[in-house]
Design a protein around this motif. Structure first.
Motif, PDB file in Angstrom:
ATOM      1  N   ALA A   7       4.605   0.117   1.202  1.00 43.98           N
ATOM      2  CA  ALA A   7       5.064   0.229  -0.184  1.00 43.98           C
ATOM      3  C   ALA A   7       3.994   0.928  -1.012  1.00 43.98           C
ATOM      4  CB  ALA A   7       5.334  -1.172  -0.741  1.00 43.98           C
ATOM      5  N   PRO A   8       4.368   1.476  -2.167  1.00 46.17           N
ATOM      6  CA  PRO A   8       3.363   2.120  -3.023  1.00 46.17           C
ATOM      7  C   PRO A   8       2.294   1.121  -3.458  1.00 46.17           C
ATOM      8  CG  PRO A   8       5.586   2.649  -3.767  1.00 46.17           C
ATOM      9  CD  PRO A   8       5.720   1.577  -2.732  1.00 46.17           C
ATOM     10  N   VAL A   9       1.063   1.581  -3.572  1.00 41.89           N
ATOM     11  CA  VAL A   9      -0.059   0.720  -3.951  1.00 41.89           C
ATOM     12  C   VAL A   9      -0.653   1.230  -5.271  1.00 41.89           C
ATOM     13  CG1 VAL A   9      -2.361  -0.087  -3.262  1.00 41.89           C
ATOM     14  CG2 VAL A   9      -0.588   0.267  -1.532  1.00 41.89           C
ATOM     15  N   PRO A  10      -0.746   0.353  -6.282  1.00 39.48           N
ATOM     16  CA  PRO A  10      -1.344   0.816  -7.545  1.00 39.48           C
ATOM     17  C   PRO A  10      -2.827   1.098  -7.382  1.00 39.48           C
ATOM     18  CG  PRO A  10      -0.800  -1.533  -7.667  1.00 39.48           C
ATOM     19  CD  PRO A  10      -0.331  -1.049  -6.343  1.00 39.48           C
ATOM     20  N   ARG A  11      -3.399   1.840  -8.294  1.00 41.13           N
ATOM     21  CA  ARG A  11      -4.800   2.187  -8.134  1.00 41.13           C
ATOM     22  C   ARG A  11      -5.714   0.985  -8.407  1.00 41.13           C
ATOM     23  NH1 ARG A  11      -5.073   5.845 -13.245  1.00 41.13           N
ATOM     24  NH2 ARG A  11      -6.320   4.558 -14.635  1.00 41.13           N
ATOM     25  N   PRO A  12      -6.957   1.055  -7.921  1.00 42.54           N
ATOM     26  CA  PRO A  12      -7.849  -0.099  -8.036  1.00 42.54           C
ATOM     27  C   PRO A  12      -7.931  -0.604  -9.479  1.00 42.54           C
ATOM     28  CG  PRO A  12      -8.898   1.621  -6.727  1.00 42.54           C
ATOM     29  CD  PRO A  12      -7.617   2.205  -7.264  1.00 42.54           C
ATOM     30  N   GLY A  13      -7.973  -1.921  -9.619  1.00 43.34           N
ATOM     31  CA  GLY A  13      -8.104  -2.511 -10.957  1.00 43.34           C
ATOM     32  C   GLY A  13      -6.793  -3.013 -11.520  1.00 43.34           C
TER      33      GLY A  13
END
Ligand code: PLP
Length: 367
Positions: A7-13
């Motif tokens: 699945a898509p992964v949001p950027r760090p943080g």
């Protein structure tokens, strides 16, 4: 073989951010609701703002003015500002994020304070930077604690002055000392959402400091004393170089035409603001004294809300008090997420609401 994430992964943080929990706005069926959870004004907006909004609603087919010229002119007039250094936003929340997006990135750091506004931390993390918390001292912004955490990667320091949910402020010589200790590449953001309510000789929202430096900004809002929270209008006063950067990433139509018209009219209606301050000045000491007399702790506030501390050891928890009050239609704000698990924040409301809370809490404490 290349591994594929499922699945898509949001950027760090991003996943370190807790989604915003809004103030509750429901009372049990059949009970009159007094919403005292979001620091909205019981006096409502200026009648001139309503009239301007109605008039603006006659031209809904037109795009709004991307420069919010009328609003900037009204603000420049009211506060003696250079309109080229004013940026308006869809609430000051948007402005806090625009600043972070323009100046923070992975590898940089932003500082926020222990009990400070949650959106400061959110804005830092959403921009991919490291969010560094500076402890407060006795529910006040602690300048030394902030300065100790500044390093070569620090690009932004957010303070709310006055603070929310504390309601406390730091005098302006402390703000100047903070600014003097920051490196030139670090922006000091003064979130002055409650500035109009403060009546203290040693308080300043920050206009002069912004005028005389190139790394300080002051944000303001129409959501609180102006009573226009539904329209989402904020503004900030910034150095020219910061205006130039932020203007490049701001959505051109971030303010709608109704908001621009109503906020401009509200700015000119200084009498309405004065009336609201006078009302608040009457109730702030009455509530503080009334709550203290019940055996509750109240952090000294200069705003339109008070932070009420419950005596946990006497078996009176904030959570129980919250339930007790909600059953009677009084909705305050739980502030565990702001580091105050034993407190509730109460907005100064109508006389009926204020007296109702005092009576209900008297009953609660006597149980
Ligand atoms: C309410 C509040 C704001 C947000 O104001 P909007 O203009 O409604 O986005 C910003 N900072 C503090 C400290 C606030 O309490």
């Amino acid at each position: 073989m290349q591994t594929l994430t499922t699945a898509p992964v949001p950027r760090p943080g991003v996943l370190d951010i807790e989604a915003y929990v809004p103030g509750k706005s429901h009372a049990p069926a059949g009970i009159r609701l007094h919403k005292l959870s979001s620091n909205e004004t019981p006096l409502g907006p200026s009648p001139a703002a309503r009239a301007a909004l109605t008039q603006a609603s006659e031209r809904l087919e037109l795009y709004p003015d991307p420069q919010a010229t009328r609003l900037k002119a009204a603000l420049a007039d009211r506060y003696g500002l250079n309109p080229a250094r004013i940026i308006c936003g869809n609430g000051s929340d948007e402005l806090l994020s625009l600043l972070a997006n323009a100046y923070l990135s992975e590898g940089t750091e932003g500082i926020y304070t222990e009990h400070g506004f949650l959106l400061h931390r959110t804005a830092i993390l959403a921009a991919g930077a490291k969010a560094v918390m500076a402890p407060e001292r006795d529910a006040h912004v602690d300048v030394d604690a902030i300065l100790e955490r500044v390093n070569a990667r620090t690009r932004m320091v957010y303070i709310a002055n006055p603070g929310n949910p504390t309601g406390t402020y730091i005098p302006f010589d402390e703000v100047r000392r903070l600014h003097a200790g920051l490196p030139p590449a670090c922006i000091l953001v003064l979130d002055a959402a409650y500035a109009e309510y403060v009546r203290r000789n040693d308080y300043e929202a920050g206009i002069e400091l912004v005028s005389g430096s190139n790394n300080v900004v002051m944000t303001r809002t129409f959501s609180k004393i102006h009573g226009l929270a539904a329209l989402r209008v904020g503004w900030m006063y910034v150095p020219e170089t910061i205006a130039d950067a932020v203007e490049r990433i701001r959505g051109p139509f971030n303010l709608n035409a109704l908001a621009i018209a109503a906020a401009a009219a509200s700015t000119a209606d200084t009498a309405h603001v004065e009336e609201t301050v006078a009302y608040n000045n009457e109730w702030l000491p009455r509530l503080t004294e009334g709550l203290t007399a019940l055996g509750l702790g109240v952090t000294p506030s200069v705003t339109n809300f008070v932070l009420i501390h419950f005596p946990q050891d006497a078996g009176k928890s904030a959570a129980e008090a919250d339930r007790f009050l909600v059953e009677r239609g009084f909705v305050l704000r739980a502030v565990g997420g702001y580091g105050f698990p034993h407190a509730l924040r109460m907005t100064i409301g109508s006389p009926e609401a204020n007296e109702g809370v005092l009576a209900a809490l008297a009953e609660f404490m006597a149980r």
